[in-house]
Design a protein around this motif. Structure first.
Motif, PDB file in Angstrom:
ATOM      1  N   THR A 187       0.855  -1.184   0.000  1.00 27.60           N
ATOM      2  CA  THR A 187       0.000   0.000   0.000  1.00 27.60           C
ATOM      3  C   THR A 187       0.892   1.236   0.000  1.00 27.60           C
ATOM      4  OG1 THR A 187      -1.713  -1.188   1.217  1.00 27.60           O
ATOM      5  CG2 THR A 187      -1.810   1.225   1.241  1.00 27.60           C
ATOM      6  N   ARG A 188       0.641   2.128  -0.952  1.00 33.72           N
ATOM      7  CA  ARG A 188       1.487   3.320  -1.073  1.00 33.72           C
ATOM      8  C   ARG A 188       0.608   4.547  -1.319  1.00 33.72           C
ATOM      9  NH1 ARG A 188       4.414   0.710   1.128  1.00 33.72           N
ATOM     10  NH2 ARG A 188       6.490  -0.074   0.556  1.00 33.72           N
ATOM     11  N   ILE A 189       0.968   5.623  -0.658  1.00 32.95           N
ATOM     12  CA  ILE A 189       0.291   6.900  -0.878  1.00 32.95           C
ATOM     13  C   ILE A 189       0.993   7.586  -2.041  1.00 32.95           C
ATOM     14  CG2 ILE A 189      -0.176   9.190   0.083  1.00 32.95           C
ATOM     15  CD1 ILE A 189      -0.542   7.902   2.785  1.00 32.95           C
ATOM     16  N   LEU A 190       0.246   7.775  -3.128  1.00 32.51           N
ATOM     17  CA  LEU A 190       0.816   8.371  -4.330  1.00 32.51           C
ATOM     18  C   LEU A 190       0.892   9.886  -4.236  1.00 32.51           C
ATOM     19  CD1 LEU A 190      -0.993   6.198  -7.022  1.00 32.51           C
ATOM     20  CD2 LEU A 190       1.222   5.802  -5.935  1.00 32.51           C
ATOM     21  N   LYS A 191      -0.144  10.485  -3.722  1.00 28.52           N
ATOM     22  CA  LYS A 191      -0.167  11.945  -3.573  1.00 28.52           C
ATOM     23  C   LYS A 191      -0.413  12.278  -2.119  1.00 28.52           C
ATOM     24  CE  LYS A 191      -2.129  16.206  -5.445  1.00 28.52           C
ATOM     25  NZ  LYS A 191      -3.090  16.806  -6.389  1.00 28.52           N
ATOM     26  N   GLN A 192       0.594  12.827  -1.486  1.00 30.33           N
ATOM     27  CA  GLN A 192       0.505  13.126  -0.062  1.00 30.33           C
ATOM     28  C   GLN A 192      -0.173  14.470   0.168  1.00 30.33           C
ATOM     29  OE1 GLN A 192       4.366  12.938   1.671  1.00 30.33           O
ATOM     30  NE2 GLN A 192       4.691  10.780   1.187  1.00 30.33           N
ATOM     31  N   VAL A 241     -10.370  24.404   2.980  1.00 26.83           N
ATOM     32  CA  VAL A 241      -9.100  23.771   2.667  1.00 26.83           C
ATOM     33  C   VAL A 241      -9.361  22.312   2.344  1.00 26.83           C
ATOM     34  CG1 VAL A 241      -8.605  23.170   5.080  1.00 26.83           C
ATOM     35  CG2 VAL A 241      -6.732  23.394   3.464  1.00 26.83           C
ATOM     36  N   VAL A 242      -8.586  21.785   1.408  1.00 23.51           N
ATOM     37  CA  VAL A 242      -8.719  20.392   0.986  1.00 23.51           C
ATOM     38  C   VAL A 242      -7.355  19.730   1.089  1.00 23.51           C
ATOM     39  CG1 VAL A 242      -9.322  18.816  -0.884  1.00 23.51           C
ATOM     40  CG2 VAL A 242     -10.621  20.930  -0.569  1.00 23.51           C
ATOM     41  N   PHE A 243      -7.290  18.620   1.813  1.00 23.77           N
ATOM     42  CA  PHE A 243      -6.101  17.781   1.872  1.00 23.77           C
ATOM     43  C   PHE A 243      -6.362  16.558   0.997  1.00 23.77           C
ATOM     44  CE2 PHE A 243      -5.626  19.976   6.015  1.00 23.77           C
ATOM     45  CZ  PHE A 243      -4.347  20.489   5.824  1.00 23.77           C
ATOM     46  N   GLU A 244      -5.495  16.337   0.027  1.00 17.84           N
ATOM     47  CA  GLU A 244      -5.636  15.190  -0.857  1.00 17.84           C
ATOM     48  C   GLU A 244      -4.727  14.069  -0.397  1.00 17.84           C
ATOM     49  OE1 GLU A 244      -5.095  16.219  -4.895  1.00 17.84           O
ATOM     50  OE2 GLU A 244      -6.711  17.700  -4.948  1.00 17.84           O
ATOM     51  N   CYS A 245      -5.210  12.832  -0.560  1.00 16.16           N
ATOM     52  CA  CYS A 245      -4.428  11.660  -0.150  1.00 16.16           C
ATOM     53  C   CYS A 245      -4.822  10.517  -1.093  1.00 16.16           C
ATOM     54  CB  CYS A 245      -4.705  11.307   1.311  1.00 16.16           C
ATOM     55  SG  CYS A 245      -3.635  10.004   1.971  1.00 16.16           S
ATOM     56  N   THR A 246      -4.080  10.384  -2.179  1.00 19.69           N
ATOM     57  CA  THR A 246      -4.363   9.368  -3.191  1.00 19.69           C
ATOM     58  C   THR A 246      -3.495   8.145  -2.924  1.00 19.69           C
ATOM     59  OG1 THR A 246      -4.842  11.130  -4.763  1.00 19.69           O
ATOM     60  CG2 THR A 246      -4.509   8.912  -5.655  1.00 19.69           C
ATOM     61  N   VAL A 247      -4.147   6.934  -2.918  1.00 15.79           N
ATOM     62  CA  VAL A 247      -3.474   5.712  -2.470  1.00 15.79           C
ATOM     63  C   VAL A 247      -3.576   4.640  -3.544  1.00 15.79           C
ATOM     64  CG1 VAL A 247      -3.365   3.978  -0.628  1.00 15.79           C
ATOM     65  CG2 VAL A 247      -4.078   6.313  -0.108  1.00 15.79           C
ATOM     66  N   ASN A 248      -2.522   3.841  -3.635  1.00 12.66           N
ATOM     67  CA  ASN A 248      -2.519   2.644  -4.469  1.00 12.66           C
ATOM     68  C   ASN A 248      -2.337   1.436  -3.554  1.00 12.66           C
ATOM     69  OD1 ASN A 248      -2.477   1.056  -6.834  1.00 12.66           O
ATOM     70  ND2 ASN A 248      -0.233   1.005  -6.774  1.00 12.66           N
ATOM     71  N   HIS A 249      -3.133   0.384  -3.779  1.00 13.71           N
ATOM     72  CA  HIS A 249      -3.061  -0.781  -2.898  1.00 13.71           C
ATOM     73  C   HIS A 249      -3.346  -2.033  -3.716  1.00 13.71           C
ATOM     74  CE1 HIS A 249      -7.472  -1.279  -2.860  1.00 13.71           C
ATOM     75  NE2 HIS A 249      -7.492   0.044  -2.916  1.00 13.71           N
ATOM     76  N   ASP A 250      -3.088  -3.191  -3.095  1.00 10.15           N
ATOM     77  CA  ASP A 250      -3.366  -4.469  -3.747  1.00 10.15           C
ATOM     78  C   ASP A 250      -4.882  -4.620  -3.900  1.00 10.15           C
ATOM     79  OD1 ASP A 250      -3.858  -7.512  -3.839  1.00 10.15           O
ATOM     80  OD2 ASP A 250      -1.708  -7.324  -4.179  1.00 10.15           O
ATOM     81  N   PRO A 251      -5.337  -4.957  -5.109  1.00 13.95           N
ATOM     82  CA  PRO A 251      -6.797  -5.010  -5.311  1.00 13.95           C
ATOM     83  C   PRO A 251      -7.488  -6.089  -4.495  1.00 13.95           C
ATOM     84  CG  PRO A 251      -5.617  -5.819  -7.244  1.00 13.95           C
ATOM     85  CD  PRO A 251      -4.590  -5.223  -6.351  1.00 13.95           C
ATOM     86  N   SER A 252      -6.757  -7.102  -4.029  1.00 11.95           N
ATOM     87  CA  SER A 252      -7.396  -8.160  -3.248  1.00 11.95           C
ATOM     88  C   SER A 252      -7.546  -7.796  -1.779  1.00 11.95           C
ATOM     89  CB  SER A 252      -6.585  -9.461  -3.365  1.00 11.95           C
ATOM     90  OG  SER A 252      -5.295  -9.289  -2.793  1.00 11.95           O
ATOM     91  N   LEU A 253      -6.982  -6.689  -1.383  1.00 11.94           N
ATOM     92  CA  LEU A 253      -7.064  -6.252   0.000  1.00 11.94           C
ATOM     93  C   LEU A 253      -8.073  -5.121   0.122  1.00 11.94           C
ATOM     94  CD1 LEU A 253      -3.264  -6.202   0.931  1.00 11.94           C
ATOM     95  CD2 LEU A 253      -4.916  -8.050   1.324  1.00 11.94           C
ATOM     96  N   THR A 254      -8.771  -5.104   1.197  1.00 14.37           N
ATOM     97  CA  THR A 254      -9.781  -4.063   1.436  1.00 14.37           C
ATOM     98  C   THR A 254      -9.141  -2.930   2.224  1.00 14.37           C
ATOM     99  OG1 THR A 254     -11.542  -5.706   1.470  1.00 14.37           O
ATOM    100  CG2 THR A 254     -12.019  -3.538   2.426  1.00 14.37           C
ATOM    101  N   PRO A 255      -9.059  -1.750   1.625  1.00 21.94           N
ATOM    102  CA  PRO A 255      -8.405  -0.634   2.333  1.00 21.94           C
ATOM    103  C   PRO A 255      -9.399   0.125   3.206  1.00 21.94           C
ATOM    104  CG  PRO A 255      -8.904   0.034   0.106  1.00 21.94           C
ATOM    105  CD  PRO A 255      -9.404  -1.384   0.239  1.00 21.94           C
TER     106      PRO A 255
END
Length: 1299
Positions: free
Chosen positions: A533-538, A550-564
């Motif tokens: 699991t990795r945060i692409l945009k912090q 104000v908006v804080f963005e946090c875009t994440v990439n993770h294994d599709p078989s895992l539920t984030p």
């Protein structure tokens, strides 16, 4: 011999340690007792609660429990207040019916079954005590300022010891510093006392943590007096006061209050906390520092407390022993104290406590009890709680000091062994059993367990097994038959298989196999390797203003078989329960931000295997709060010191402070900016003016903006004084020829410095021997001096005066009295023509005293003789002291008159005598008309009228003509020279049915003028077809061509009674353009026209003319002829003059089958085909060559007079020139074809010569630059004849504009 046996035993223990491993025996198998939980050795209990002494154990069969107290058996059944929990050895003592101290003592628990006996530690049970302070009378303490003082606490002894702190009556902690601090024993030390130390509520508090109770000592009163106060008050307190007055109050070097002497010693146990303190007295307050004399202080474990007075070292080891020096110093000297630290150690394990031993019959093993301490501890072995020397003999067992070795052990040797290690500072007791079993392997790890790991992480797959003998574990993957051994696999002793860096290829099914001599056991395990699991945009740091979003963005990439699961935290806690916080799938939005929203926001993406997080800080900024507590100090006559306390910056540093003032005496209710200071300052020195009532306020500025103004300061009134300055902007000028107006900018009320402001006005004529005149006026802005000589220079001064004196000496300013018109004209006026359109005039300057004012420049009035506009001459202005100038745009071959006037601020002076000059010949203008008559198959006649502008003596005409084919290409040119008196010519031997183009121009001695062009076709019935006919037939409307009228109507010049002359026309695309000349005084005209040969029922149509000399008649029908006449309107719009009628023929659309019509035998056969082919070819050529293609350069513009705009006589502007006020063009001047006169379209604009246009004059007034207007006809006017024939279109347009 004994030493040798010890060495052999040590080697045997080391070897057996590799063969035996502590195993967790399944509870379904026989095993001796193991104590799993017990109370601490030093067990302090709360006397208000029941006593619970823990003792928990496991074994197979389940063990039974018994207790001893103070070394003797404790019969639980005999004490009704004591009970034992079911299936447990834990004692519960009910203290409701018995005092707690009855059950204080040393307790030990025993757990036993048929395989052995385990014993607990000695548990010392004591109750917590929090005794009260003994009541005592504490007398007030009076000390001399500057001496040292110690306030003793001496709390009652408690169990455990209390925590000491000092507070006042309001339960506020007493402030401590490097001068005042609390020692480790709780006493309060003053290195030196100050007057502010006087108070009557020094209270020592003791908090007993076990019972959570606080006890307080009686308040201590301290009075600090200086020596004078002591002498006055000592008698009053002598009987009931302790007086400390022996210590001197002078400054002194430090001495230690604690510890005493130059050295001391301290012992500390290993693993405990070492605290040493040095408190010194002295004046000024000493600084304390620490060093270790035998090495460096352990940086990670060392801290300094109580303003460096306490040195603390955590987790003490033997290396911390040695000498430590504390040093107290001030500028009077220093003092040292050395503390010798000794480290002792209660027993501690070296390699851990002995481990349980499971052996199969016939195996070997060892129990090891290795410990250390200072002093060295003794080791004692027990078996089932009995000293080993008193236990039954076992031939397989040998005891070697800290080890017991078992060789070829047999069934029935199971037991629990105790190892007791002790010295003077404590003991260690450990139970370890020996269990003799014969068991086949069993895998304890659940079958088919799925392990999920993240790629590039460590993978650990368990294969926990039990067996006796100990099983051997091997691993296999998928269907592979080879064991997993070596990179990337690591097999641990407990059977766990490790993959240090798991990859996707490691995914699969694994099998672990456990074997011993009694059997085999297998288990299958599945390993799945997942993407991390990795945060692409912090989220990023945000700095926003209060009230925004104000908006804080946090875009994440993770294994599709895992539920984030996305979680947002604020300052490591939950988000506030507020609807302003909106959590999206990959963002956090906060609306209407407030200061409470500041902090660190962290987004955490969790899966079942891993997580990733990122954080960002939110800073909320806002305008600063206004400053407070404005105070005025250092008050002087002309200055004051302003101080303030800044308000909250709201996370944006204050950049500057703006100080404003209100003067309620002069300008109440209005605030003015006074000065600015940097944001780091909170004080400003303000310079003030006398006689003002000041009130100040301060505004703070940060990156967001200005704060609200602070509350106003108190009013500060300054005393009146004489003015510090005089009025500015002093000027002297005249409004009449005999006065002098002195004006100035008055002082403001703040500048007046006092009441009664007035002005002393002083003046004198700037001549030798003149004296100053003065007058005092009220607070006004000007003063008028009458009866002055005309335009005389004066020296002026204006001084401010009030009731307290005069201002400084004013500066002298020069001014002039009023001007009058000049009384002299320029002398020696001369003019010379430089060429046919440019002349230069010269004059001598007028003496200054005759100008009688400020010289503005000179004006040249010039006009063309024998011109209707001689009463409205052209005016050209030259600013400054010019003595010559250029007159552009002149007519060739003309007589001109001119005169010069000088100009000042009042107006113009008298004119000089009129002077004349004559311009030389130039090239003639365009012939007025060119018409075609008597057109035949091979001949035609050309008739023309001479140029309107001869510009000299006409010497002849030049006629050029050339054929034009159907592609509008020109053929070879023929040229004829014609006499000056000829006005027509007949051309013969022309090609029939051919279009010709004709060019005619006149000549003078200077050279040829521009050519007029015309076209005609040599055909009987259609000789009048013009280029417009062809264009209309072909649909080409881009280029218009004039049409030759037939029969020609030549303008008559023999009727002087009619003021109309040179009336002509040309037919264009949008109508017929009628042009004329008019030499009468009338200004209003209209054109009348009617169809020729009408039956009399139609009326003449009228077309008004707007002040020009041409008009476009639109809406005429093709194929008809019209009669046209011009009418000049007189008074009351009555017709006054009419021109002769002009016949205008509007041609119809002509047929292009002219050539075919002459061939009778060809008409019937080729008519349709030829027409089609001709039309197609013409369309192609039109598309290719829009507007015709003539390989000649077309010259359009004719040489005409420039258009002037006269300057008004009552103005004296410079840089402009003009004609008369009615903007009439000069006679013979050319106007645009649309009937309007535009300044920018004139050929020779005087802007090119006057000041304010593009033209320039050098210092002597001569013209610099090209003498040309915006027209391109100057080249022709200058005699440069083109080698190519001019365009017929542009030539006709030029002709129409000219006539």
């Amino acid at each position: 011999m004994m030493e040798r046996r010890r060495m052999e035993a040590a080697l045997l223990v080391l070897f057996l340690g590799h063969l035996t491993t502590a195993l967790e025996v399944p509870l379904d198998l026989p095993q001796p007792p193991t104590i799993t939980h017990q109370s601490p050795k030093d067990y302090i209990i709360d006397p208000r609660e029941n006593i619970i002494i823990h003792c928990e154990a496991k074994g197979k069969p389940h063990p039974s429990f018994s207790w001893t107290r103070d070394g003797t058996h404790f019969d639980i059944d005999e004490d009704p207040n004591v009970s034992m929990r079911l299936h447990s050895g834990t004692l519960v003592v009910d203290i409701s019916r018995e005092k707690v101290d009855h059950y204080e003592g040393v307790y030990q628990c025993t757990a036993r079954n048929k395989h052995g006996t385990a014993i607990s530690n000695d548990i010392v049970v004591r109750q917590s005590r929090s005794p009260l302070w003994s009541k005592e009378e504490i007398k007030p303490i009076v000390v001399q300022e500057g001496v040292s003082l110690v306030l003793q606490c001496r709390p009652p002894a408690g169990l455990p010891p209390p925590i000491i702190f000092w507070m006042d009556n309001n339960f506020q902690k007493l402030p401590q510093s490097k001068r005042v601090s609390q020692s480790l024993n709780g006493d309060l030390y003053f290195s030196n006392v100050h007057r502010e130390d006087s108070r009557n509520d020094y209270i020592c508090y003791a908090r007993f943590p076990h019972t959570q109770t606080i006890q307080q000592k009686q308040p201590i009163t301290v009075r600090v007096l200086n020596m004078d106060a002591i002498n006055d008050t000592v008698a009053a307190f002598y009987n009931d006061t302790d007086l400390f007055s022996e210590a001197p109050t002078e400054e002194r070097k430090p001495t230690f209050l604690i510890p005493s002497g130059t050295s001391s010693s301290k012992m500390v146990l290993r693993g405990r906390v070492l605290e040493m303190e040095c408190i010194a007295e002295g004046l000024p307050t000493p600084e304390i520092s620490w060093t270790k004399m035998s090495g460096d202080l352990p940086a990670k474990r060392t801290s300094f407390l109580h303003y460096n007075k306490t040195l603390r070292i955590l987790n003490v080891s033997e290396s911390d022993a040695g000498d430590y020096r504390c040093t107290a110093r001030n500028h009077h000297g220093r003092v040292h104290h050395t503390i010798h630290v000794t480290v002792k150690a209660a027993p501690y394990w070296i390699s851990g406590a002995p481990k349980n031993l499971v052996l199969a019959p016939g195996e070997d093993g060892a129990l090891t009890c290795r410990a250390s301490g200072t002093p060295k501890p003794s080791i004692t072995w027990f078996m089932n709680g009995i000293p080993i020397e008193n236990s039954p003999v076992d031939p397989s067992r040998q005891v070697y000091d800290d080890s017991i070795i078992f060789s070829n052990i047999q069934s029935g040797s199971s037991a629990v062994y105790q190892c007791n290690v002790s010295n003077d500072y404590g003991y260690l007791l450990s139970n370890a059993f020996v269990n003799v079993l014969s068991e086949p392997p069993r895998v304890l790890t659940p079958a088919n367990k799925v392990y999920q790991v993240i790629r590039n992480h460590q993978a650990l797959m368990d294969c926990s097994s039990f067996g006796s003998p100990i099983p051997n574990v091997t691993w296999f993957k998928d269907t592979q038959s080879s064991t997993l051994d070596g990179d990337p696999y690591i097999l641990h002793d407990n059977g766990t298989l490790e993959i240090r860096i798991a990859q996707h290829q490691n995914t699969g099914k694994y099998t672990c196999v456990a074997r011993n001599s009694l059997g085999i056991s297998k288990n299958h395990i599945v390993l799945e390797v997942k993407e991390p699991t990795r945060i692409l945009k912090q989220p990023e740091y945000r700095r926003v203003q209060r009230g925004t979003s104000v908006v804080f963005e946090c875009t994440v990439n993770h294994d599709p078989s895992l539920t984030p699961t996305m979680t947002w935290l604020k300052d490591d806690g939950e988000l506030p329960d507020d609807e302003r916080f909106t959590v999206g799938s990959d963002s956090l939005t906060i609306t209407d931000v407030t200061e409470s929203d500041e902090g660190e926001y962290k987004c955490i993406m969790n899966t079942t295997l891993d997580h990733d997080s990122a954080s960002a800080t939110l800073t909320v900024v806002e305008r600063p709060e206004p400053p407070t507590d404005l105070e005025l100090t250092d008050q002087k006559k002309r200055s004051v010191q302003l101080t303030w306390i800044p308000g909250d910056e709201h996370n944006s540093p204050i950049q500057k402070f703006l100080i404003q003032y209100e003067d309620s005496l002069h300008h109440q209710g209005h605030w003015h900016n006074l000065t600015e200071v940097p944001g780091t300052k909170t004080t400003a020195h303000l310079k003030l003016s006398p006689y003002a009532h000041y009130t100040f306020r301060v505004l703070a500025l940060n990156a967001v903006g200005f704060s609200r103004p602070s509350l106003a300061s108190r009013m500060y009134k300054t005393e009146p004084a004489a003015p510090d300055e005089n009025p500015t902007g002093v000027h002297g000028f005249g409004t009449q020829h005999d006065n002098l107006v002195i004006s100035w900018k008055p002082l403001s009320g703040l500048q007046s410095n006092g009441p009664g402001l007035r002005y002393k006005v002083m003046w004198r004529q700037k001549v030798v021997g003149s004296s100053w005149n003065d007058a005092t006026v009220a607070n006004i802005s000007k003063f008028v001096v009458s009866g002055t000589p005309t335009f005389s220079q004066y020296e002026l001064k204006v001084q401010a005066v009030n009731d307290f004196g005069e201002g400084p000496e004013p500066a002298v300013v020069h001014g002039y009295s009023g001007e009058d018109l000049p009384i002299a004209a320029p002398e020696n006026v001369q003019g010379i023509a430089l060429n046919s359109s440019l002349a230069e005039v010269h004059w001598d300057p007028v003496p200054p005293h005759l100008i009688r004012g400020h010289l503005k420049g000179y004006k040249v009035y010039y006009w063309r003789n024998h011109n209707l506009h001689k009463h409205n001459p052209v005016i050209l202005s030259f600013s400054g002291n010019h003595t010559h100038g250029m007159l552009p745009g002149l007519h060739p071959f003309s007589h001109y008159s001119f005169h010069v006037r000088v100009c000042n601020g009042k107006g113009e002076g008298p004119a000089s005598k009129d002077q004349q000059f004559k311009t030389p010949e130039g090239v003639p203008g365009l012939p007025t008309s060119l018409t075609v008559t008597d057109t035949n198959l091979d001949s035609l006649t050309l008739e023309w009228t001479p140029p309107h502008e001869h510009n000299g003596h006409i010497t002849g005409y030049t006629l050029k003509y050339q054929p034009v084919n159907n592609s509008y290409e020109l053929g070879p040119a023929e040229e004829l020279a014609l006499a000056a008196n000829e006005t027509s010519v007949t051309l013969t031997n022309l090609k029939y049915s051919t279009r010709y183009k004709f060019y005619l121009n006149a000549k003078t001695l200077t050279g040829p003028g521009p050519a007029i062009s015309q076209e005609a076709v040599t055909i009987m019935d259609e000789a009048l077809i013009s280029q417009a006919d062809v264009d209309a037939y072909l649909g080409n409307t881009q280029t218009s061509h004039p049409i030759a009228p037939s029969p020609p109507r030549r303008p008559s010049h023999k009727e002087p009674e009619s003021p109309f002359g040179n009336v002509s026309y040309s037919v264009e695309e949008d109508g017929a353009l009628i042009s004329w000349e008019y030499e009468g005084p009338e200004k209003n005209f209209y054109v009348e026209y009617i169809v020729e040969n009408s039956d009399g029922e139609e009326e003449w149509q009228k077309e008004p003319v707007n002040g020009s000399q041409n008009v476009m008649l639109k809406g005429l029908k093709g194929g008809l002829s019209y009669k046209v006449r011009l009418v000049a309107k007189g008074h009351r719009d009555q017709p006054l003059h009419c021109s002769k009628e002009l016949v205008v023929k509007v041609p119809a659309v002509a047929s292009r089958q002219v050539d075919i019509a002459t061939q009778g035998w060809f008409i019937g056969l080729m008519c349709a085909i030829a027409l089609l082919i001709l039309i197609l070819l013409i369309i192609c050529f039109i598309q290719r060559n829009k507007g015709g293609k003539y390989p000649v350069k077309e010259k359009e513009d004719a040489h005409t007079d420039p258009e002037f705009q006269p300057m008004k006589d009552d103005d004296c502007p410079f840089g402009e020139y003009s004609d008369n006020e009615d903007h009439k063009p000069l006679k013979g001047s050319r106007t645009p074809s649309n009937g309007t006169v535009k300044r920018d379209d004139s050929d020779d604009s005087l802007v090119d010569y006057g000041e304010g246009g593009d033209g320039q004059f050098n210092e002597d007034g001569s013209f610099i630059g090209q003498y040309s207007g915006k027209s391109t006809s100057r080249d022709t006017a200058g005699g440069h004849e083109s080698s190519e024939a001019p365009s017929p279109i542009n030539a006709m347009n030029s002709l129409n504009s000219f006539v």
